[in-house]
Design a protein around this motif. Structure first.
Motif, PDB file in Angstrom:
ATOM      1  N   ARG A 104    -128.254  32.756  25.544  1.00  0.00           N
ATOM      2  CA  ARG A 104    -127.568  31.458  25.582  1.00  0.00           C
ATOM      3  C   ARG A 104    -126.119  31.569  25.116  1.00  0.00           C
ATOM      4  O   ARG A 104    -125.210  31.001  25.727  1.00  0.00           O
ATOM      5  N   GLU A 119    -121.943  30.953  26.990  1.00  0.00           N
ATOM      6  CA  GLU A 119    -120.925  29.985  26.556  1.00  0.00           C
ATOM      7  C   GLU A 119    -119.578  30.349  27.165  1.00  0.00           C
ATOM      8  O   GLU A 119    -119.201  31.530  27.195  1.00  0.00           O
ATOM      9  N   HIS A 132    -119.082  26.954  19.943  1.00  0.00           N
ATOM     10  CA  HIS A 132    -120.306  27.726  19.699  1.00  0.00           C
ATOM     11  C   HIS A 132    -121.082  27.117  18.527  1.00  0.00           C
ATOM     12  O   HIS A 132    -122.297  26.931  18.616  1.00  0.00           O
ATOM     13  N   ALA A 180    -122.993  23.997  19.506  1.00  0.00           N
ATOM     14  CA  ALA A 180    -124.016  24.088  20.565  1.00  0.00           C
ATOM     15  C   ALA A 180    -125.357  23.561  20.049  1.00  0.00           C
ATOM     16  O   ALA A 180    -125.753  23.863  18.924  1.00  0.00           O
ATOM     17  N   TYR A 221    -128.406  24.310  20.600  1.00  0.00           N
ATOM     18  CA  TYR A 221    -129.473  25.279  20.347  1.00  0.00           C
ATOM     19  C   TYR A 221    -129.247  26.091  19.069  1.00  0.00           C
ATOM     20  O   TYR A 221    -130.143  26.798  18.628  1.00  0.00           O
TER      21      TYR A 221
END
Length: 97
Positions: A29, A33, A66, A69, A71
């Motif tokens: 993931r 980015e 980041h 994000a 997640y």
């Protein structure tokens, strides 16, 4: 200016397989980015429970994206009880020259 860092942590005995799964999924993931230039996961040859993650982002804004994000927090929440440190130890790096 690029944002470069090293994230380090040590996996608790017995959690090696789960941490490897988590980190591999997370790495996929992060590498997707837009501002990520590198997310390389290493374990120490002499101690495979010791993780070193080398990260490079285009700039401060990409690094902040980041961190924001969705997640990231679930990953960190699941990782935290599986590692010896309170959280990943971050070392920010500057290029020489």
């Amino acid at each position: 200016m690029k944002k470069t860092l090293l994230a380090e942590f040590t996996v608790r005995p017995g959690s090696e397989e789960r941490v490897a799964e988590l980190v591999k999924e997370y790495a996929v993931r992060v590498r997707e980015e837009p501002g990520n230039l590198a997310f390389e996961v290493y374990t120490k040859e002499s101690d495979p429970r010791a993780y070193w993650i080398f990260e490079v982002y285009e700039d401060e804004a990409a690094f902040r994206a980041h961190l924001a994000a969705p997640y990231g927090p679930p990953f960190n929440k699941e990782l935290q009880p599986l590692i010896e440190e309170k959280e990943s130890v971050l070392t920010f790096l500057n290029p020489l020259g």
